[in-house]
Design an enzyme around this catalytic site. Sequence first.
Site, PDB file in Angstrom:
ATOM      1  N   ASP A 182       5.023   6.596   2.556  1.00  0.00           N
ATOM      2  CA  ASP A 182       5.566   5.856   3.686  1.00  0.00           C
ATOM      3  C   ASP A 182       5.504   6.717   4.937  1.00  0.00           C
ATOM      4  O   ASP A 182       5.602   7.941   4.880  1.00  0.00           O
ATOM      5  CB  ASP A 182       7.004   5.429   3.408  1.00  0.00           C
ATOM      6  CG  ASP A 182       7.969   6.598   3.327  1.00  0.00           C
ATOM      7  OD1 ASP A 182       8.812   6.730   4.221  1.00  0.00           O
ATOM      8  OD2 ASP A 182       7.867   7.397   2.373  1.00  0.00           O
ATOM      9  N   SER A 183       5.290   6.058   6.076  1.00  0.00           N
ATOM     10  CA  SER A 183       5.244   6.718   7.372  1.00  0.00           C
ATOM     11  C   SER A 183       4.167   7.824   7.363  1.00  0.00           C
ATOM     12  O   SER A 183       3.005   7.539   7.093  1.00  0.00           O
ATOM     13  CB  SER A 183       6.622   7.248   7.748  1.00  0.00           C
ATOM     14  OG  SER A 183       6.688   7.565   9.120  1.00  0.00           O
ATOM     15  N   ALA A 184       4.552   9.077   7.613  1.00  0.00           N
ATOM     16  CA  ALA A 184       3.564  10.156   7.557  1.00  0.00           C
ATOM     17  C   ALA A 184       2.909  10.230   6.179  1.00  0.00           C
ATOM     18  O   ALA A 184       1.728  10.580   6.056  1.00  0.00           O
ATOM     19  CB  ALA A 184       4.222  11.485   7.900  1.00  0.00           C
ATOM     20  N   ILE A 219       2.848   2.370   3.175  1.00  0.00           N
ATOM     21  CA  ILE A 219       4.081   1.770   3.660  1.00  0.00           C
ATOM     22  C   ILE A 219       4.360   2.260   5.077  1.00  0.00           C
ATOM     23  O   ILE A 219       4.576   3.453   5.300  1.00  0.00           O
ATOM     24  CB  ILE A 219       5.255   2.122   2.726  1.00  0.00           C
ATOM     25  CG1 ILE A 219       4.952   1.664   1.293  1.00  0.00           C
ATOM     26  CG2 ILE A 219       6.549   1.503   3.237  1.00  0.00           C
ATOM     27  CD1 ILE A 219       5.979   2.120   0.265  1.00  0.00           C
ATOM     28  N   HIS A 323      11.593   0.549  10.755  1.00  0.00           N
ATOM     29  CA  HIS A 323      10.861   1.639  10.116  1.00  0.00           C
ATOM     30  C   HIS A 323      11.712   2.303   9.040  1.00  0.00           C
ATOM     31  O   HIS A 323      12.887   2.587   9.234  1.00  0.00           O
ATOM     32  CB  HIS A 323      10.460   2.676  11.173  1.00  0.00           C
ATOM     33  CG  HIS A 323       9.486   3.693  10.678  1.00  0.00           C
ATOM     34  ND1 HIS A 323       8.141   3.423  10.534  1.00  0.00           N
ATOM     35  CD2 HIS A 323       9.653   4.990  10.290  1.00  0.00           C
ATOM     36  CE1 HIS A 323       7.526   4.505  10.082  1.00  0.00           C
ATOM     37  NE2 HIS A 323       8.421   5.465   9.911  1.00  0.00           N
TER      38      HIS A 323
END
Length: 351
Positions: A182-184, A219, A323
């Site tokens: 997810d994210s980074a 994600i 987020h």
Amino acid sequence: MRTKRMPTINLDQIPSFEEHVNGFDQHDVLVEEIEGLIRVYGNGYVERPQIVPCVSNALPPELGVTSWDVVVDKLNNIWARFYIPTQCQEKLPLIVYFHGGGFCVGSAAWSCYHEFLAKLSAKANCIIMSVNYRLAPENPLPAPYEDGLKTLQWLKQVAFVGGKQNWWSRYCDFTKIYLSGDSAGGNIAFNVAARLGGKTTASGAVILKPLVIKGSILIQPFFGGESRTKSEKFLVQPPRSPLTLGVSDTYWRLALPSGTNRDHPWCNPSTKGLFTVEDLRVLPSLICISEMDILKDRNLEFCSALHRAGKLINYVVYEGVGHAFQVLNKSQLSQTRTLEMIDHIKAFLCV
């Protein structure tokens, strides 16, 4: 709180004991900060307050999941936390998962990831390997990508040895491996896939004998660019959102190689016509997007670019959440959307 020294510091920059005692450390100037998460000083010191607690691999028995930690690369301090359903009676797919945190913070031991991934393992009936990779700014990009590739090499060795040394490998289907995050971590999963060697099947899976990397689950993947999207400029986010535009910019300044900007391909994969390259290694993908996330428009553009390039992708937009809602928000709506996400991931694993 833990303190690290960046490896690029010269001996001349290290303050003496007397300077510390007398408060005359002229290099001790705060140069970057994300409140509550990270402070970076001019002399190379990095502070990461423990805003999210790190926990052991223990889990409540009623969850029905076993968890344990392994060392992947002792030299670079890469380790991973595994999750496997305790009542496993058959070989299960394996998700190699990379946590979020803008490449600069986060841990596979963070309580929020421990809870989410244990739940994902139980409900999606899969094994999860949550990777603890090196962080920026001490280890800027591409260090996390390299750590992801080292993790896959470690898995290849485990697959060759089999259950003689790793009991859990008896329950792992090494022909059904998925890169996720997810994210980074979503950015890492994408860029690790782009660096994979091996042969590609007609379905887009990558064969790294004896491993078969079947797909990716991204994600809220963390991408950026010098030009701003509408959601980056105008989206009204939920209170206490973990990713504002200012926070995003700070993460990229700390993570990207010196002298580059947000149009570097690791940040903005659509730059320089990257998606027009026919042999770009993109796995069949499920991309999870949040409606109230500043990354929404960039994630949708990313999906459109992959589709135009003929890549096999599917995406879902989760309404009313922001987020990292699946790990950082305990509202009833977030919990409902998290269960929906887990159902979508489970269905993707069964394709």
